[in-house]
Write an enzyme that holds these catalytic residues in place. Structure first.
Site, PDB file in Angstrom:
ATOM      1  N   GLU A 189      26.719  36.138  37.273  1.00  0.00           N
ATOM      2  CA  GLU A 189      26.467  37.276  36.314  1.00  0.00           C
ATOM      3  C   GLU A 189      25.027  38.005  36.270  1.00  0.00           C
ATOM      4  O   GLU A 189      24.971  38.880  36.105  1.00  0.00           O
ATOM      5  CB  GLU A 189      26.846  36.723  34.915  1.00  0.00           C
ATOM      6  CG  GLU A 189      28.336  36.186  35.146  1.00  0.00           C
ATOM      7  CD  GLU A 189      29.605  37.277  35.117  1.00  0.00           C
ATOM      8  OE1 GLU A 189      28.877  38.786  35.039  1.00  0.00           O
ATOM      9  OE2 GLU A 189      30.709  37.219  35.211  1.00  0.00           O
ATOM     10  N   ASP A 325      37.225  38.962  44.391  1.00  0.00           N
ATOM     11  CA  ASP A 325      37.520  40.475  44.634  1.00  0.00           C
ATOM     12  C   ASP A 325      36.098  41.079  45.074  1.00  0.00           C
ATOM     13  O   ASP A 325      36.200  41.731  46.203  1.00  0.00           O
ATOM     14  CB  ASP A 325      37.700  40.965  43.159  1.00  0.00           C
ATOM     15  CG  ASP A 325      36.854  40.491  42.010  1.00  0.00           C
ATOM     16  OD1 ASP A 325      36.151  39.447  42.211  1.00  0.00           O
ATOM     17  OD2 ASP A 325      37.076  40.856  40.893  1.00  0.00           O
ATOM     18  N   GLU A 443      46.440  42.649  31.822  1.00  0.00           N
ATOM     19  CA  GLU A 443      45.552  41.903  32.907  1.00  0.00           C
ATOM     20  C   GLU A 443      46.350  41.452  33.955  1.00  0.00           C
ATOM     21  O   GLU A 443      45.706  41.178  34.992  1.00  0.00           O
ATOM     22  CB  GLU A 443      45.101  40.726  31.859  1.00  0.00           C
ATOM     23  CG  GLU A 443      44.114  39.791  32.645  1.00  0.00           C
ATOM     24  CD  GLU A 443      42.532  40.419  32.821  1.00  0.00           C
ATOM     25  OE1 GLU A 443      41.830  39.835  33.344  1.00  0.00           O
ATOM     26  OE2 GLU A 443      42.489  41.673  32.392  1.00  0.00           O
ATOM     27  N   GLU A 503      38.214  48.535  36.734  1.00  0.00           N
ATOM     28  CA  GLU A 503      38.684  48.536  38.149  1.00  0.00           C
ATOM     29  C   GLU A 503      39.789  49.693  38.409  1.00  0.00           C
ATOM     30  O   GLU A 503      39.488  50.398  39.607  1.00  0.00           O
ATOM     31  CB  GLU A 503      39.276  47.394  38.515  1.00  0.00           C
ATOM     32  CG  GLU A 503      38.177  46.152  38.727  1.00  0.00           C
ATOM     33  CD  GLU A 503      37.972  45.656  37.308  1.00  0.00           C
ATOM     34  OE1 GLU A 503      36.942  44.918  37.228  1.00  0.00           O
ATOM     35  OE2 GLU A 503      38.820  45.619  36.398  1.00  0.00           O
ATOM     36  N   THR A 590      28.943  45.926  42.098  1.00  0.00           N
ATOM     37  CA  THR A 590      30.106  45.721  41.291  1.00  0.00           C
ATOM     38  C   THR A 590      30.220  45.801  39.843  1.00  0.00           C
ATOM     39  O   THR A 590      31.174  45.777  39.036  1.00  0.00           O
ATOM     40  CB  THR A 590      30.731  44.232  41.692  1.00  0.00           C
ATOM     41  OG1 THR A 590      32.016  44.112  41.555  1.00  0.00           O
ATOM     42  CG2 THR A 590      29.814  43.366  40.893  1.00  0.00           C
TER      43      THR A 590
END
Length: 601
Positions: A189, A325, A443, A503, A590
């Site tokens: 992160e 991902d 989700e 996304e 990302t």
């Protein structure tokens, strides 16, 4: 000796008065829009520089920290681009739409929503990691380093909010990376949000203070690699990092955590000329490359890997969803950032495309009257005996990135089938939005896949099928997650929340820029209208507890920084002139932070 002060001359007084009048009547021109040619924007900013921010050096200089496990020397440098340029990515668009066009009107609506939500953050959570949109207070999620400020810098710049950008830069320049509100620092992160945000804002604005802060943070992140194997830890023990003690990598981490550090650290080496950052992440990339064809599904890696055992092969669960991902997302993006200079990224990208197409993608059974040519990405489990992989037709919002990844990779590798499958995947996620009364995708959910064809042709490897009520009833009854009111064609809704995720709009943006098909922009507008209406609190935007409900949706006290950094940015960009963050000039990490490509292609 005394000097007599001369009396002011009338001519000078008149000249001063005239200049003052000109300044008042003809103020300096507004800055050029972000989509203007770079030379125009840079020239304006060089003549309108804001006051230099007050740089505050962090209380710990991690560059001076002596590692317990120093890397071998010399450090590997980022390779130069290959001699032949990579293929063009973006569609050859006509001239930008004129002011007053439909795209411009849509872009203004997105900008207005950002401005409203940004004002709420500034009023109620300034310099905090995030805003709590219901209780209207701050929360610290990522070490108290103003995550939303750093994550939103480039969005502020791209939206032309220069005063807000300057104010944010002033505060970011004072972040102390030597102190943390949490005992541990998450390597992943911190890399994608903080380091990515600083580098991107520096690439766009050229502000030196942002690069100085990026270097401070990059030196802290290098501590994560101070392990016997020089492979990174998932969590940096902040006390051990400050004391100069080495760390031990974890025995079980999600593959994305280790595989999503390369783009940011490589860009930091490119900008600074310091190879240490690229050298650190190149070991991870080569570890994944060496094991790619030795897994239970060659071409893919299991969701969980081991850094302590240097094992990226053992494991039986495969997905493109959460936990895996961005590992796949970064394969074509590293190929792009390096200009094809390291062949392992092209090889890994081809392996990922082939294995995903063969094992994870499926065409769902759709109800009567729906004839969309769409694809969905599911999960695969391989049993202990290594028998044929079994598809689990479950997908999640995080997986929706894959449409854009396929299209980008397809253009870079001159693979039109990958581009077409990317379009079908992007349309699939757009369908998952409009299939619900709220217009918002949950989700996580499951669908019923079409049965495999006995002999599919090369052009129809994912054959369509007619609606089968008996098969649908069998699937829904077999799933305990099914609940009353679940709409067709979903067999279960495993997680009905919407967490403001980006996304789906990300893939629509990439497909629009790659193909030029206005249908993707129209899908994005429909999606924006639903998201804006379903998440609004009147003051800010909030996550939704259950998107399957009809009417007013119950909100959650949750608004992460990626709402500003990714979701609203992608909505803004898809309605902007294609010259703004051209995919032939930038690669987005990302967290949607655009890094300038170092070579002209």
């Amino acid at each position: 000796m005394f000097f007599r002060r001369s009396k002011p001359r009338p001519l000078l007084l008149a000249l001063a008065a005239a200049l003052t009048l000109i300044y008042l009547l003809y103020p300096s021109p507004a800055p050029p829009p972000p989509e203007a040619p770079e030379s125009v924007r840079l020239a304006w900013h060089m003549n309108h520089l804001p006051p230099r921010p007050t740089f505050r050096k962090s209380t710990i200089d991690f560059r001076r920290r002596r590692p317990e496990n120093p890397p071998p020397l010399p450090a590997s440098k980022p390779p130069p681009p290959r001699p032949d340029p990579l293929p063009r990515i973006q569609h050859d668009f006509p001239e930008a739409p004129p002011p007053g066009s439909r795209a411009e009107a849509r872009r203004r609506e997105v900008r207005a929503l950002f401005v409203r939500d940004w004002a709420a953050y500034c009023d109620h959570a300034w310099a905090a990691d995030a805003l709590l949109p219901l209780s209207l207070g701050p929360t610290e999620q990522f070490n108290g380093w103003a995550a939303t400020l750093v994550d939103s810098l480039d969005t502020l710049y791209l939206l032309g909010l220069r005063a807000e950008f300057d104010e944010a830069v002033e505060r970011v320049a004072q972040i102390n990376f030597g102190s943390s509100t949490a005992a541990r620092v998450n390597t992943f992160e911190t890399t994608i949000r903080y380091l990515g945000g600083l580098l991107s804002a520096h690439d766009l604005s050229g502000r030196p203070v942002l690069l100085r802060k990026a270097v401070e943070l990059g030196d802290l992140l290098l501590v994560a690699f101070d392990t016997p194997s020089r492979l990174p830890v998932d969590w940096i023990d902040f006390r051990r990092a400050k004391d100069g003690r080495g760390l031990l990598p974890e025995g079980r981490v999600v593959s994305a955590a280790a595989g999503t550090l390369s783009l940011e650290m490589t860009r930091l080496s490119q900008v600074t000329g310091d190879p240490r950052y690229f050298d650190a992440v190149s070991r991870i990339s080569h570890l994944f490359a060496a094991g790619q064809n030795d897994t239970a599904i060659p071409g893919l890696w299991p969701m969980y890997v081991s850094m302590s055992h240097e094992d990226v092969v053992t494991g039986r669960f495969f997905t493109l969803g959460g936990g895996a991902d961005s590992l796949y997302e970064y394969l074509p993006k590293m190929h792009l950032l390096l200009g094809g200079g390291d062949p392992i990224y092209e090889s890994m990208t081809r392996g990922f495309l082939n294995a995903t197409s063969a094992h994870l993608l499926f065409r769902p059974m759709l109800p009567p009257g729906v004839e969309d040519d769409i694809l969905i990405s599911g999960n695969v489990q391989v049993d202990r005996e290594g028998n044929s992989p079994v598809l689990e037709p479950e997908t999640e919002h995080l997986t929706c990135f894959v449409g854009g990844a396929f299209a980008l990779a397809g253009r870079l590798l001159s693979d039109p089938v990958a581009v077409e499958n990317g379009a079908r995947l992007a349309r699939g996620c757009a369908y998952l939005y409009r299939a619900f009364a709220s217009g918002i995708m949950p989700e996580r959910l499951t669908m019923v896949p079409c049965p495999p064809s006995a002999s599919p042709s090369a052009s129809a490897s994912y054959p369509s099928c007619e609606w089968n009520s008996t098969l649908y009833d069998e699937e829904t009854q077999a799933r305990r997650e099914w609940k009353e009111g679940t709409p067709l064609p979903f067999s279960s809704i495993k997680d009905p929340r919407y967490l403001l995720r980006p996304e789906a709009i990300e893939s629509l943006f990439v497909l629009y820029r790659v193909t030029g098909d206005e249908a993707f922009a129209d899908m994005a507008w429909e999606m924006f209208m639903a998201v804006r209406g379903g998440t609004s609190t009147g003051v800010a935007s909030a996550a939704v507890k259950d998107v399957t409900e009809v009417g007013e949706l119950e909100k959650m006290d949750y608004m992460e920084s990626f709402w500003f950094a990714e979701t609203l940015k992608y909505f803004y960009l898809i309605f902007s002139p294609p010259s703004l963050i051209s995919l032939d000039e930038y690669v987005l990490n990302t967290e949607a932070h655009p890094f300038r490509l170092p070579s002209t292609r």
